[in-house]
Design a protein around this motif. Structure first.
Motif, PDB file in Angstrom:
ATOM      1  N   ARG A 270      31.000  31.645  33.627  1.00  0.00           N
ATOM      2  CA  ARG A 270      29.882  31.184  33.114  1.00  0.00           C
ATOM      3  C   ARG A 270      29.598  29.071  33.208  1.00  0.00           C
ATOM      4  NH1 ARG A 270      27.845  30.099  28.565  1.00  0.00           N
ATOM      5  NH2 ARG A 270      26.477  30.561  27.785  1.00  0.00           N
ATOM      6  N   ALA A 271      30.830  28.723  33.078  1.00  0.00           N
ATOM      7  CA  ALA A 271      30.717  27.676  32.988  1.00  0.00           C
ATOM      8  C   ALA A 271      30.424  26.681  34.966  1.00  0.00           C
ATOM      9  CB  ALA A 271      32.493  27.085  32.647  1.00  0.00           C
ATOM     10  N   ARG A 272      30.498  27.182  34.978  1.00  0.00           N
ATOM     11  CA  ARG A 272      30.176  27.073  36.445  1.00  0.00           C
ATOM     12  C   ARG A 272      28.700  26.962  36.763  1.00  0.00           C
ATOM     13  NH1 ARG A 272      35.029  29.388  40.110  1.00  0.00           N
ATOM     14  NH2 ARG A 272      36.351  27.186  39.965  1.00  0.00           N
ATOM     15  N   ALA A 273      28.008  28.144  36.079  1.00  0.00           N
ATOM     16  CA  ALA A 273      26.748  28.867  36.108  1.00  0.00           C
ATOM     17  C   ALA A 273      26.194  27.986  35.551  1.00  0.00           C
ATOM     18  CB  ALA A 273      26.498  30.035  36.053  1.00  0.00           C
ATOM     19  N   SER A 274      26.220  27.388  34.256  1.00  0.00           N
ATOM     20  CA  SER A 274      26.104  26.273  33.138  1.00  0.00           C
ATOM     21  C   SER A 274      26.286  25.261  33.418  1.00  0.00           C
ATOM     22  CB  SER A 274      26.192  26.997  31.911  1.00  0.00           C
ATOM     23  OG  SER A 274      26.588  28.050  31.473  1.00  0.00           O
ATOM     24  N   GLY A 275      26.809  24.385  34.817  1.00  0.00           N
ATOM     25  CA  GLY A 275      26.277  23.198  35.036  1.00  0.00           C
ATOM     26  C   GLY A 275      27.767  22.787  34.140  1.00  0.00           C
ATOM     27  N   ASP A 276      28.706  23.405  33.173  1.00  0.00           N
ATOM     28  CA  ASP A 276      29.605  22.404  32.823  1.00  0.00           C
ATOM     29  C   ASP A 276      30.874  22.110  33.656  1.00  0.00           C
ATOM     30  OD1 ASP A 276      28.067  23.156  30.125  1.00  0.00           O
ATOM     31  OD2 ASP A 276      29.341  25.094  30.106  1.00  0.00           O
ATOM     32  N   VAL A 277      31.408  21.264  32.842  1.00  0.00           N
ATOM     33  CA  VAL A 277      32.584  20.936  34.006  1.00  0.00           C
ATOM     34  C   VAL A 277      33.852  21.694  33.107  1.00  0.00           C
ATOM     35  CG1 VAL A 277      34.808  19.132  33.581  1.00  0.00           C
ATOM     36  CG2 VAL A 277      31.871  18.443  33.604  1.00  0.00           C
ATOM     37  N   VAL A 278      35.232  22.162  34.634  1.00  0.00           N
ATOM     38  CA  VAL A 278      36.276  22.618  34.785  1.00  0.00           C
ATOM     39  C   VAL A 278      36.948  22.093  34.778  1.00  0.00           C
ATOM     40  CG1 VAL A 278      37.226  24.985  35.050  1.00  0.00           C
ATOM     41  CG2 VAL A 278      34.710  24.918  35.525  1.00  0.00           C
TER      42      VAL A 278
ATOM     43  N   LEU B 104      35.963  34.892  33.770  1.00  0.00           N
ATOM     44  CA  LEU B 104      34.693  35.238  32.968  1.00  0.00           C
ATOM     45  C   LEU B 104      34.076  33.484  32.613  1.00  0.00           C
ATOM     46  CD1 LEU B 104      34.269  38.624  31.943  1.00  0.00           C
ATOM     47  CD2 LEU B 104      33.222  38.288  33.681  1.00  0.00           C
ATOM     48  N   LEU B 105      35.096  32.831  32.372  1.00  0.00           N
ATOM     49  CA  LEU B 105      34.456  32.013  31.412  1.00  0.00           C
ATOM     50  C   LEU B 105      34.276  30.425  32.154  1.00  0.00           C
ATOM     51  CD1 LEU B 105      37.591  31.984  28.843  1.00  0.00           C
ATOM     52  CD2 LEU B 105      34.924  32.093  28.598  1.00  0.00           C
ATOM     53  N   VAL B 106      35.133  31.093  33.689  1.00  0.00           N
ATOM     54  CA  VAL B 106      34.463  29.585  34.948  1.00  0.00           C
ATOM     55  C   VAL B 106      33.603  30.320  35.310  1.00  0.00           C
ATOM     56  CG1 VAL B 106      36.006  29.333  36.948  1.00  0.00           C
ATOM     57  CG2 VAL B 106      37.208  29.602  35.246  1.00  0.00           C
TER      58      VAL B 106
ATOM     59  N   GLU C 182      31.371  37.416  23.530  1.00  0.00           N
ATOM     60  CA  GLU C 182      29.898  36.395  22.750  1.00  0.00           C
ATOM     61  C   GLU C 182      29.810  34.634  23.691  1.00  0.00           C
ATOM     62  OE1 GLU C 182      31.792  37.388  17.882  1.00  0.00           O
ATOM     63  OE2 GLU C 182      32.712  35.750  19.213  1.00  0.00           O
ATOM     64  N   ARG C 183      30.995  34.563  24.231  1.00  0.00           N
ATOM     65  CA  ARG C 183      30.670  33.404  25.258  1.00  0.00           C
ATOM     66  C   ARG C 183      29.601  33.864  26.266  1.00  0.00           C
ATOM     67  NH1 ARG C 183      29.900  28.275  25.278  1.00  0.00           N
ATOM     68  NH2 ARG C 183      30.148  26.875  27.373  1.00  0.00           N
ATOM     69  N   VAL C 184      30.461  34.581  26.989  1.00  0.00           N
ATOM     70  CA  VAL C 184      29.918  34.602  28.493  1.00  0.00           C
ATOM     71  C   VAL C 184      28.264  35.969  28.249  1.00  0.00           C
ATOM     72  CG1 VAL C 184      31.159  34.106  29.746  1.00  0.00           C
ATOM     73  CG2 VAL C 184      31.007  36.337  29.285  1.00  0.00           C
ATOM     74  N   GLY C 185      28.215  36.552  26.673  1.00  0.00           N
ATOM     75  CA  GLY C 185      27.052  37.650  26.779  1.00  0.00           C
ATOM     76  C   GLY C 185      27.912  39.590  27.188  1.00  0.00           C
ATOM     77  N   ALA C 186      27.185  39.897  26.264  1.00  0.00           N
ATOM     78  CA  ALA C 186      27.867  41.206  26.132  1.00  0.00           C
ATOM     79  C   ALA C 186      27.559  42.130  27.026  1.00  0.00           C
ATOM     80  CB  ALA C 186      27.280  42.265  25.601  1.00  0.00           C
ATOM     81  N   ALA C 187      26.795  41.875  28.503  1.00  0.00           N
ATOM     82  CA  ALA C 187      26.549  42.630  29.728  1.00  0.00           C
ATOM     83  C   ALA C 187      28.012  42.327  30.672  1.00  0.00           C
ATOM     84  CB  ALA C 187      25.834  42.106  30.109  1.00  0.00           C
ATOM     85  N   THR C 188      29.074  40.640  30.818  1.00  0.00           N
ATOM     86  CA  THR C 188      30.407  41.429  31.862  1.00  0.00           C
ATOM     87  C   THR C 188      31.227  40.698  31.531  1.00  0.00           C
ATOM     88  OG1 THR C 188      29.421  38.829  30.949  1.00  0.00           O
ATOM     89  CG2 THR C 188      27.971  39.421  33.246  1.00  0.00           C
ATOM     90  N   ALA C 189      30.681  41.075  29.530  1.00  0.00           N
ATOM     91  CA  ALA C 189      33.092  40.459  28.971  1.00  0.00           C
ATOM     92  C   ALA C 189      33.178  41.766  29.943  1.00  0.00           C
ATOM     93  CB  ALA C 189      32.529  39.825  27.682  1.00  0.00           C
ATOM     94  N   ILE C 190      34.782  41.456  29.956  1.00  0.00           N
ATOM     95  CA  ILE C 190      35.490  42.759  29.728  1.00  0.00           C
ATOM     96  C   ILE C 190      35.662  43.603  28.111  1.00  0.00           C
ATOM     97  CG2 ILE C 190      38.275  43.103  29.969  1.00  0.00           C
ATOM     98  CD1 ILE C 190      37.522  42.085  32.839  1.00  0.00           C
TER      99      ILE C 190
END
Length: 190
Positions: free
Chosen positions: A41-49, A37-39, A182-190
């Motif tokens: 989110r990072a990709r969708a936000s344009g963050d470096v992985v 999920l973090l990966v 908290e990082r990706v949003g309540a709707a998608t987190a496990i």
């Protein structure tokens, strides 16, 4: 140079750990789902992985690259275009050019996740704070295993190790401790 000043460090989410006897009793069975999920989110936000693996060349064990287990777990969907580093120390900065790579891209904020909460994840987080990065430690996107009693040393559960790491990192100012939700949003987190 990247347009984002944030990088997600995925530390030691590698097959080596799945080959260890203690993987079946990991303290956080949802760790891989949360990392994925973090990966995303990072990709969708344009963050470096940044994918970081650990190797112990010549050891003959699961961390010896010759045995083929020093590779990111396939279910995490590593993209070959993303940065991949292999370290030989607990601290991901000590045996790689991670700091130089991050600096060259203007990265000032790190999001940390991975395997061995109290070892490579915590140690890299502390080093990053010392280097001046703003660090977010996503605790439920890390995991560890119990430590067995040995001589005069008492056993410690993986859950207790994770709580201790969260407390030390937050209370001592090394990182902001957060969750996947908290990082990706309540709707998608496990």
């Amino acid at each position: 140079m990247t347009t984002s000043s944030t990088a997600l460090l995925v530390i030691d989410a590698q097959e080596s750990f799945r080959r260890r006897d203690d993987w079946s009793t990991t303290a956080n069975p949802a760790v891989l789902d949360n990392i994925a999920l973090l990966v995303d989110r990072a990709r969708a936000s344009g963050d470096v992985v940044v994918w970081i693996t650990h190797a112990d060349p010549g050891s003959g064990g699961v961390f010896d690259p010759q045995n083929g287990q020093v590779r990111v777990m396939a279910q995490l969907g590593q993209d070959d275009a993303e940065t991949a580093l292999t370290k030989t120390t607990i601290n991901a900065f000590a045996s790689t050019d991670l700091h130089e790579r991050l600096e060259s891209q203007g990265i000032r904020r790190l999001v940390v996740c991975g395997i061995r909460t109290e070892q490579c994840c915590e140690t890299t987080t502390r080093a990053a704070a010392d280097l001046g990065y703003e660090v977010e430690f996503v605790t439920d996107a890390t995991t560890t295993s119990d430590i067995a009693a040995s001589g005069a040393l008492a056993a410690v559960s993986g859950a207790d190790i994770m709580r201790r790491t969260e407390s030390v990192l937050a209370a001592r100012g090394f990182a902001t401790v957060t969750t996947t939700r908290e990082r990706v949003g309540a709707a998608t987190a496990i």
